[in-house]
Scaffold this motif. Structure first.
Motif, PDB file in Angstrom:
ATOM      1  N   MET A   1     -22.003  53.417 -15.078  1.00  0.00           N
ATOM      2  CA  MET A   1     -20.943  52.519 -15.565  1.00  0.00           C
ATOM      3  C   MET A   1     -21.126  52.189 -17.040  1.00  0.00           C
ATOM      4  O   MET A   1     -20.191  52.309 -17.846  1.00  0.00           O
ATOM      5  N   LEU A   2     -22.339  51.766 -17.426  1.00  0.00           N
ATOM      6  CA  LEU A   2     -22.569  51.453 -18.834  1.00  0.00           C
ATOM      7  C   LEU A   2     -22.564  52.724 -19.683  1.00  0.00           C
ATOM      8  O   LEU A   2     -22.115  52.711 -20.832  1.00  0.00           O
ATOM      9  N   GLY A   3     -23.057  53.817 -19.108  1.00  0.00           N
ATOM     10  CA  GLY A   3     -23.082  55.068 -19.855  1.00  0.00           C
ATOM     11  C   GLY A   3     -21.702  55.550 -20.230  1.00  0.00           C
ATOM     12  O   GLY A   3     -21.438  55.896 -21.393  1.00  0.00           O
ATOM     13  N   ILE A   4     -20.766  55.563 -19.277  1.00  0.00           N
ATOM     14  CA  ILE A   4     -19.423  56.049 -19.586  1.00  0.00           C
ATOM     15  C   ILE A   4     -18.668  55.057 -20.469  1.00  0.00           C
ATOM     16  O   ILE A   4     -17.863  55.450 -21.320  1.00  0.00           O
ATOM     17  N   LEU A   5     -18.946  53.761 -20.304  1.00  0.00           N
ATOM     18  CA  LEU A   5     -18.321  52.775 -21.192  1.00  0.00           C
ATOM     19  C   LEU A   5     -18.715  53.028 -22.637  1.00  0.00           C
ATOM     20  O   LEU A   5     -17.859  53.092 -23.538  1.00  0.00           O
ATOM     21  N   VAL A   6     -20.011  53.195 -22.903  1.00  0.00           N
ATOM     22  CA  VAL A   6     -20.468  53.421 -24.273  1.00  0.00           C
ATOM     23  C   VAL A   6     -20.013  54.794 -24.772  1.00  0.00           C
ATOM     24  O   VAL A   6     -19.692  54.961 -25.954  1.00  0.00           O
ATOM     25  N   ALA A   7     -19.963  55.783 -23.874  1.00  0.00           N
ATOM     26  CA  ALA A   7     -19.450  57.101 -24.269  1.00  0.00           C
ATOM     27  C   ALA A   7     -18.006  56.985 -24.745  1.00  0.00           C
ATOM     28  O   ALA A   7     -17.616  57.591 -25.756  1.00  0.00           O
ATOM     29  N   LEU A   8     -17.196  56.212 -24.036  1.00  0.00           N
ATOM     30  CA  LEU A   8     -15.802  56.022 -24.430  1.00  0.00           C
ATOM     31  C   LEU A   8     -15.707  55.259 -25.743  1.00  0.00           C
ATOM     32  O   LEU A   8     -14.932  55.632 -26.635  1.00  0.00           O
ATOM     33  N   GLU A   9     -16.489  54.182 -25.880  1.00  0.00           N
ATOM     34  CA  GLU A   9     -16.494  53.433 -27.144  1.00  0.00           C
ATOM     35  C   GLU A   9     -16.857  54.350 -28.307  1.00  0.00           C
ATOM     36  O   GLU A   9     -16.200  54.339 -29.361  1.00  0.00           O
ATOM     37  N   SER A  10     -17.902  55.143 -28.110  1.00  0.00           N
ATOM     38  CA  SER A  10     -18.355  56.064 -29.157  1.00  0.00           C
ATOM     39  C   SER A  10     -17.281  57.088 -29.489  1.00  0.00           C
ATOM     40  O   SER A  10     -17.010  57.393 -30.656  1.00  0.00           O
ATOM     41  N   PHE A  11     -16.646  57.621 -28.459  1.00  0.00           N
ATOM     42  CA  PHE A  11     -15.596  58.623 -28.650  1.00  0.00           C
ATOM     43  C   PHE A  11     -14.444  58.062 -29.476  1.00  0.00           C
ATOM     44  O   PHE A  11     -13.928  58.718 -30.384  1.00  0.00           O
ATOM     45  N   LEU A  12     -14.061  56.833 -29.191  1.00  0.00           N
ATOM     46  CA  LEU A  12     -12.940  56.219 -29.903  1.00  0.00           C
ATOM     47  C   LEU A  12     -13.290  55.859 -31.345  1.00  0.00           C
ATOM     48  O   LEU A  12     -12.410  55.803 -32.205  1.00  0.00           O
ATOM     49  N   GLN A  13     -14.578  55.632 -31.619  1.00  0.00           N
ATOM     50  CA  GLN A  13     -14.999  55.183 -32.950  1.00  0.00           C
ATOM     51  C   GLN A  13     -15.436  56.319 -33.870  1.00  0.00           C
ATOM     52  O   GLN A  13     -15.540  56.124 -35.083  1.00  0.00           O
ATOM     53  N   ARG A  14     -15.686  57.507 -33.313  1.00  0.00           N
ATOM     54  CA  ARG A  14     -16.234  58.592 -34.132  1.00  0.00           C
ATOM     55  C   ARG A  14     -15.249  59.085 -35.175  1.00  0.00           C
ATOM     56  O   ARG A  14     -14.033  58.946 -35.020  1.00  0.00           O
ATOM     57  N   ASP A  15     -15.786  59.718 -36.214  1.00  0.00           N
ATOM     58  CA  ASP A  15     -14.970  60.367 -37.237  1.00  0.00           C
ATOM     59  C   ASP A  15     -14.611  61.753 -36.705  1.00  0.00           C
ATOM     60  O   ASP A  15     -15.366  62.710 -36.863  1.00  0.00           O
ATOM     61  N   HIS A  16     -13.465  61.865 -36.061  1.00  0.00           N
ATOM     62  CA  HIS A  16     -13.106  63.110 -35.391  1.00  0.00           C
ATOM     63  C   HIS A  16     -12.785  64.227 -36.381  1.00  0.00           C
ATOM     64  O   HIS A  16     -13.018  65.404 -36.082  1.00  0.00           O
ATOM     65  N   ALA A  17     -12.269  63.876 -37.536  1.00  0.00           N
ATOM     66  CA  ALA A  17     -12.003  64.905 -38.552  1.00  0.00           C
ATOM     67  C   ALA A  17     -13.312  65.535 -39.024  1.00  0.00           C
ATOM     68  O   ALA A  17     -13.416  66.757 -39.172  1.00  0.00           O
TER      69      ALA A  17
END
Length: 400
Positions: free
Chosen positions: A283-299
């Motif tokens: 639960m905490l792992g996927i939450l932080v994975a999602l937070e990280s995914f949304l915050q990363r510099d995708h370009a």
């Protein structure tokens, strides 16, 4: 109460320092690192460089450091599982703009639980009864072009899949036995009914629509796209593009349906989802994975993938007769891939030979065969592995 209200991030940031203190400083930490067991080696399991992609059969993706930090943090505490489910679900829903959300044991689990929710609601007798659907709704409508192996997870609930090809057929097939309308996102361009129209039909018929977008999180807007479009349920895999725990997934959608999916799941006992347990670490792992995914510099991340792809292409096209190009899958796994082709008779080496020798060589490297080509993925490569893949692949292509 102050300790309980401390944010997860504060606790997670403090954890590495606490562990270092327990280890007694740098010297002891170094000794501990030296003494770390090679568990895979002990078991005789050989790891490999993954130049294929986020396939479940080959471990999906690797969890990022911040995700492992969250997993380790969770492992240190006891919690009420339902309380954590509620809190994590609220946070995820807020992040993606959904009414509600829950963590599942992968996307396949989300398929079973989401469909179960449309069958039972919060009715405990029905929850206990499925997959025996006597006296209950028992059909899910699906476009014929959207049938796929994972729809077994839908059929686990006991429903019958009703195949249609057109809007007219779908509207004729809908009746009081229809629990849901199912949509396979990566087949959007194969069926006659596209995603937005599918949602509109569901609203007209007042039947929940469910979109399986398991591997379709790129580009980043996709994590919210289909919820905002109006699908009543949407699911994603956690261990692919999100780089969360491999055995995790996300189910997003209407609050009443998420509540019903939760009611069909562990830790409740008499449920179809009792074996689909999600622990606090996931639960905490996927939450932080999602937070990280949304915050990363995708370009920036995209440019790194393109550079890795070019390193491999430059290396292997030095072999006469070998061609390679970057391509982008249309919908799912939408990140740079490399298509490698050659005349097998001219080079004296087949794709099957190359795949086998890459996996058996040193270091072991996994490459995949697409249609008439090698199909390489770069998202699963660690820094520097692109050069190793290029060198090894060049060697095998020159082997004849």
């Amino acid at each position: 109460m102050g300790t309980r209200r401390r944010s997860f991030r504060e606790g997670a940031l403090a954890l590495p320092a606490a562990l270092a203190a327990l280890a007694g400083g740098g010297g002891m930490a170094a000794q501990a690192a030296k003494a770390r067991r090679d568990l895979l080696g002990e078991l005789g399991v050989r790891p490999f460089i993954n130049a294929a992609g986020t396939y479940t059969t080959h471990s999906g993706s690797l969890m990022r450091p911040e995700v492992m930090e969250a997993v380790n943090h969770a492992s240190q505490y006891f919690v009420d599982v339902n309380e954590l489910h509620d809190a994590v679900g609220r946070r995820i829903a807020a992040l993606v703009g959904s009414q509600a959300a829950m963590v599942t044991a992968g996307a396949a689990s989300a398929l079973t639980l989401g469909v179960a929710a449309t069958l039972t609601g919060l009715d405990r007798e029905k929850i206990n009864q499925i997959p025996d659907l006597t006296g209950m709704k028992n059909e899910v409508i699906i476009q014929k072009a959207h049938r796929f192996p994972y729809d077994h997870a839908i059929r686990n609930t006991g429903v019958r899949l009703v195949e249609v090809t057109s809007r007219a057929e779908l509207e004729r097939a809908a009746n009081d036995r229809t629990a849901a309308l199912f949509f396979l996102n990566y087949a959007n361009n194969k069926g006659e009914i596209k995603d937005a129209e599918f949602v509109e039909i569901g609203r007209k018929l007042r039947i929940p629509t469910f979109n399986d977008a398991a591997a379709d999180v790129h580009p980043v807007e996709n994590v919210s796209k289909w919820v905002k479009m109006g699908f009543d349920l949407v699911c994603f895999s956690g261990g692919k593009g999100l780089m969360g725990p491999q055995s995790s997934g996300l189910l997003l959608g209407r609050a009443d349906l998420i509540a019903a999916a939760r009611a069909n799941n562990s830790p409740s006992s008499a449920t179809i989802g009792r074996g689909m347990k999600v622990n606090k670490e996931e639960m905490l792992g996927i939450l932080v994975a999602l937070e990280s995914f949304l915050q990363r510099d995708h370009a920036k991340e995209w440019l790194e993938w393109e550079k890795s792809a070019q390193v491999i292409i430059d290396g292997i096209t030095a072999v006469p007769g070998v061609t390679a190009e970057v391509y982008l899958p249309e919908i799912f796994n939408r990140w740079p891939h490399i298509r490698v082709t050659w005349d097998e008779a001219r080079l004296g080496v087949t794709r099957a030979d190359v795949i086998r020798k890459m996996r058996a060589g040193e270091p072991s490297i996994l490459v995949w065969s697409g249609q008439d080509a090698l199909d390489l993925g770069v998202i699963t490569l660690k820094p520097g592995e692109d050069r190793i893949v290029a060198r090894r692949l060049k060697q095998e292509l020159q082997a004849s």
